[in-house]
Design a protein around this motif. Structure first.
Motif, PDB file in Angstrom:
ATOM      1  N   ILE A 116     -57.863  41.558   4.346  1.00  0.00           N
ATOM      2  CA  ILE A 116     -57.954  40.357   5.176  1.00  0.00           C
ATOM      3  C   ILE A 116     -59.165  40.467   6.096  1.00  0.00           C
ATOM      4  O   ILE A 116     -59.438  41.527   6.667  1.00  0.00           O
ATOM      5  CB  ILE A 116     -56.653  40.160   5.982  1.00  0.00           C
ATOM      6  N   LEU A 144     -51.554  42.129   3.210  1.00  0.00           N
ATOM      7  CA  LEU A 144     -52.656  41.823   4.119  1.00  0.00           C
ATOM      8  C   LEU A 144     -53.927  42.602   3.786  1.00  0.00           C
ATOM      9  O   LEU A 144     -54.906  42.541   4.522  1.00  0.00           O
ATOM     10  CB  LEU A 144     -52.233  42.124   5.564  1.00  0.00           C
ATOM     11  N   ARG A 179     -52.873  34.984   6.319  1.00  0.00           N
ATOM     12  CA  ARG A 179     -54.104  34.666   5.588  1.00  0.00           C
ATOM     13  C   ARG A 179     -54.516  33.216   5.805  1.00  0.00           C
ATOM     14  O   ARG A 179     -55.704  32.894   5.930  1.00  0.00           O
ATOM     15  CB  ARG A 179     -53.938  34.963   4.093  1.00  0.00           C
ATOM     16  N   GLU A 187     -48.872  35.698   3.642  1.00  0.00           N
ATOM     17  CA  GLU A 187     -49.491  34.423   3.257  1.00  0.00           C
ATOM     18  C   GLU A 187     -49.852  33.574   4.463  1.00  0.00           C
ATOM     19  O   GLU A 187     -50.929  32.981   4.535  1.00  0.00           O
ATOM     20  CB  GLU A 187     -48.539  33.675   2.327  1.00  0.00           C
TER      21      GLU A 187
END
Length: 411
Positions: A330, A327, A408, A405
């Motif tokens: 992010i 992460l 995101r 994933e």
């Protein structure tokens, strides 16, 4: 920390859930029952499969379980139940009836019996329905000013002692790092009036030391979940404590469709000469435990203790460090690896969302993760603070990269 894999965790081309048409989820919440708990070790599943291939006398099996659990916990006796809630039900029933089979036959009709359980008001929770199911009334005492923000005090031990009367069957204590009064104080108050203390310690593992802590502090009965950190079957639990009370619980749980003359129970769990006869199927009979669950729980308990807290924390920490790495950078969020003082044995990841910049709330993110594919269930307990929490306890290696994933994709 390990490198990010190029693909999702490996899985069979077809699982039993695929064949049933039921989608699987990634459980980054906790070993919550509504999410089917955690991931069982292959050794536990193998032991359960092996158990299915033979038949045994269930009282004898529970008698051996009692010996093993007593050794692990320091209690006089132990018993495998169908989860911690079932342990609360059986433990309460035992406190109400003692070894009187006539009283056992009447539950949940407790008229004329000891049918009250004293509990600190700050210890009330949804799970104490299992206590009330035995036919008792919960008597709340104290005011939890420290939770309401009105002050610093909570229920005090003298208030518990003052609430005990001739109808008090037990005092219920819900264990936790911040629980007040302390368990030794509550034990002293209850025992001064000749009343047992029943401890709900369902989620108090790890650390492994807590298997012995509550008995050592004077509790008469302690309930643990078998399907959480122990890694046993989801529908398994432990009731341990004073032998007379565990015996009373077992009498109200096991199948009793047998002639008195024929009944030859294990001496490790039962004193046949102390009861006038067998009760009918007891109040705990609907919470039946199969041989597979008993064998699985005992196997998991052995593995839990063999791994040890340090190795378990290290394994979980790798998963959470990987999630933080996945992460990294992010937008609209700050990601932190946290060791909560209330659960220092379980590292977690906190994602603090800038809700205005992200154009969504933390609860929106939780829902999007849950409703997407693959479905990821995060812990929503702090969403009103803008936080989304992720726990490692029910993850497989590789799940953390899939979680990253999915986050995101949504943020």
């Amino acid at each position: 920390m390990t490198s990010s894999p190029s693909s999702s965790p490996s899985r069979p081309n077809s699982t039993v859930y695929d064949r049933l048409g039921v989608p699987t989820v990634i459980n980054a919440h906790t070993t919550a029952t509504r999410l089917s708990g955690g991931i069982m070790k292959p050794e536990v599943a193998d032991a359960m499969r092996e158990a299915t291939q033979w038949t045994v006398d269930m009282a004898t099996l529970e008698g051996r379980a009692s010996e093993l659990i007593a050794g692990y916990t320091g209690a006089e006796a132990g018993y495998v139940t169908a989860g911690a809630a079932a342990a609360l039900l059986l433990g309460t029933a035992a406190c109400v009836t003692g070894l009187d089979p006539a009283k056992m036959n009447r539950l949940p009709d407790t008229r004329g019996m000891k049918n009250e359980v004293v509990v600190a008001r700050s210890h009330r929770n949804f799970y104490d329905h299992a206590v009330r199911a035995a036919g008792v009334t919960l008597v709340e005492v104290g005011i939890s000013d420290r939770y309401s923000g009105a002050g610093v005090r909570d229920t005090e031990a003298w208030e518990i002692a003052a609430a005990i009367n001739e109808y008090t069957a037990a005092v219920l204590y819900v264990a936790g790092r911040d629980a007040r009064p302390t368990l030794p104080e509550v034990v002293a108050a209850a025992h001064s009036k000749g009343v047992p203390v029943l401890v709900d310690a369902a989620a108090q593992l790890p650390p492994a030391a807590n298997l012995k802590r509550f008995i050592a502090e004077g509790a008469d009965l302690v309930c643990y979940s078998g399907g959480k950190a122990i890694g046993g079957p989801q529908a398994s639990g432990i009731l341990c404590g004073k032998r007379d009370l565990v015996m009373a619980a077992a009498l109200q749980h096991l199948d009793q469709d047998i002639f008195w003359e024929q009944w030859n129970p294990p001496a490790s769990l039962f004193d046949k000469d102390r009861i006038p006869g067998l009760p009918q199927h007891g109040i705990g009979r609907p919470a039946k435990v199969g041989k597979e669950a008993i064998v699985g729980l005992l196997t998991a308990l052995e593995l839990f203790l063999a791994e040890g807290d340090d190795a378990r924390i290290a394994r979980w920490t790798v998963l959470m460090e990987n999630l933080v790495a996945g992460l990294a950078g992010i937008p609209h969020a700050t990601v932190t690896l946290v060791r909560d003082r209330r659960r220092p044995s379980v590292p977690t990841v906190h994602l603090a969302l800038d809700e205005e910049a992200a154009g969504m709330t933390a609860l929106d993110l939780v829902r999007r993760l849950q409703d997407g594919t693959p479905s990821v269930h995060a812990n929503p307990s702090r969403v009103h603070d803008g936080l989304v929490l992720f726990s490692p306890v029910a993850l497989k290696p590789g799940d953390e990269w899939v979680i990253a994933e999915r986050v995101r994709e949504e943020v």
